[in-house]
Design an enzyme around this catalytic site. Structure first.
Site, PDB file in Angstrom:
ATOM      1  N   ARG A 215      45.376  74.609  62.440  1.00 30.12           N
ATOM      2  CA  ARG A 215      46.428  74.806  61.619  1.00 30.12           C
ATOM      3  C   ARG A 215      47.274  75.109  63.310  1.00 30.12           C
ATOM      4  O   ARG A 215      46.880  76.353  64.003  1.00 30.12           O
ATOM      5  CB  ARG A 215      46.923  75.408  61.058  1.00 30.12           C
TER       6      ARG A 215
ATOM      7  N   TYR B 285      45.779  85.301  58.241  1.00 28.06           N
ATOM      8  CA  TYR B 285      46.572  85.973  56.632  1.00 28.06           C
ATOM      9  C   TYR B 285      46.372  87.514  56.379  1.00 28.06           C
ATOM     10  O   TYR B 285      44.986  87.723  56.145  1.00 28.06           O
ATOM     11  CB  TYR B 285      47.053  84.363  55.896  1.00 28.06           C
TER      12      TYR B 285
ATOM     13  N   HIS C  14      55.667  80.087  56.966  1.00 28.79           N
ATOM     14  CA  HIS C  14      55.995  79.289  55.684  1.00 28.79           C
ATOM     15  C   HIS C  14      57.117  79.526  54.793  1.00 28.79           C
ATOM     16  O   HIS C  14      57.630  80.845  54.914  1.00 28.79           O
ATOM     17  CB  HIS C  14      55.071  79.655  54.400  1.00 28.79           C
TER      18      HIS C  14
ATOM     19  N   HIS D   2      52.460  78.509  62.671  1.00 25.76           N
ATOM     20  CA  HIS D   2      54.001  78.078  61.528  1.00 25.76           C
ATOM     21  C   HIS D   2      54.264  78.892  60.702  1.00 25.76           C
ATOM     22  O   HIS D   2      53.797  80.155  60.788  1.00 25.76           O
ATOM     23  CB  HIS D   2      53.812  76.539  60.971  1.00 25.76           C
TER      24      HIS D   2
ATOM     25  N   TYR E  87      44.955  79.083  63.466  1.00 28.30           N
ATOM     26  CA  TYR E  87      43.436  79.520  63.008  1.00 28.30           C
ATOM     27  C   TYR E  87      42.998  77.897  62.174  1.00 28.30           C
ATOM     28  O   TYR E  87      43.502  77.090  62.148  1.00 28.30           O
ATOM     29  CB  TYR E  87      43.899  80.092  62.069  1.00 28.30           C
TER      30      TYR E  87
END
Length: 230
Positions: A150, A101, A155, A153, A140
């Site tokens: 994870r 991120y 959000h 995906h 990640y």
């Protein structure tokens, strides 16, 4: 007005043993229910300023092309009767293709992409439809348990007629081998509800020689409601 409640197991419980940080994410005491008046239900609202094309195209927000697989994500926001919900502010945020991120607290050793911020927004049209162009996010590590990763995906955040109506969920990709062992996804008790968080590959959305397309419809209420984070 009364709305049908979602089926049991649609939304994750406050405490999920496999998802360790859930113990820190909710009040310890029972909630005090305060009835909403007209002022809470109708305002304040987000500004209906003019949205730029780059707001919904995450690949055109910088001077260069981001790295990774370009994809199109589209769908509709619907109520429990399948009716479209227009003028819904849909926001997305995600990791880049390397699984990192663009945020100061993300210290994953994967590289940042100077041409990808990983956030966008758009308004649904009269048919409740939204559309984003973005990069397929990478998996990640997240230190929930040994060797925890994870799955890829995106959000989603949705605003209705006021800030009190914000809903948050996540979209996954079909066939991801990390989904069966992901504590976040599997905190939702109902398998059918979990599947409603998985997008579907859509050849009709796919643009030849440019980007694969995925469809992800979001149902806000009822027995087929999309699971939301509480």
């Amino acid at each position: 007005m009364k709305y049908p409640r979602p089926s049991a197991g649609t939304h994750p419980p406050n405490d999920s043993p496999g998802y360790k940080s859930t113990t820190l994410r909710h009040p310890k005491e029972p909630l005090v229910i305060i009835p909403h008046t007209l002022s809470e239900l109708t305002g304040p609202v987000y500004p209906y300023r003019r949205l730029e094309e780059s707001d919904s195209d995450l690949t055109r927000q910088h001077s260069g092309e981001p790295l990774g697989e370009r994809i199109i994500v589209q769908g509709r926001v619907l109520d429990d009767d399948g009716r479209p919900i227009p003028k819904t502010l849909v926001e997305v945020w995600q990791a880049n293709a390397a699984g990192r991120y663009a945020h100061r607290v993300d210290n994953h050793s994967a590289p940042l992409d100077p041409n990808f911020s990983g956030a966008g927004r758009t308004l649904t049209d009269d048919d409740g439809r939204y559309r984003f162009v973005t990069i397929r996010p990478g998996a990640y590590p997240w230190r929930n348990h040994p060797n925890a990763w994870r799955p890829a995906h995106i959000h989603f955040s949705l605003f209705g007629t006021s800030f009190l109506s914000r809903l948050i969920t996540q979209m996954y990709f079909p066939g991801d081998p990390l989904m069966p062992i992901d504590p976040v996804l599997n905190s939702i008790p109902d398998e059918r509800a979990r599947q409603r968080l998985v997008s579907r590959f859509d050849i009709d959305v796919t643009e030849p020689e440019w980007a694969l397309g995925f469809t992800f419809d979001i149902v806000l209420r009822g027995s087929d409601a999309t699971p939301m984070e509480t």
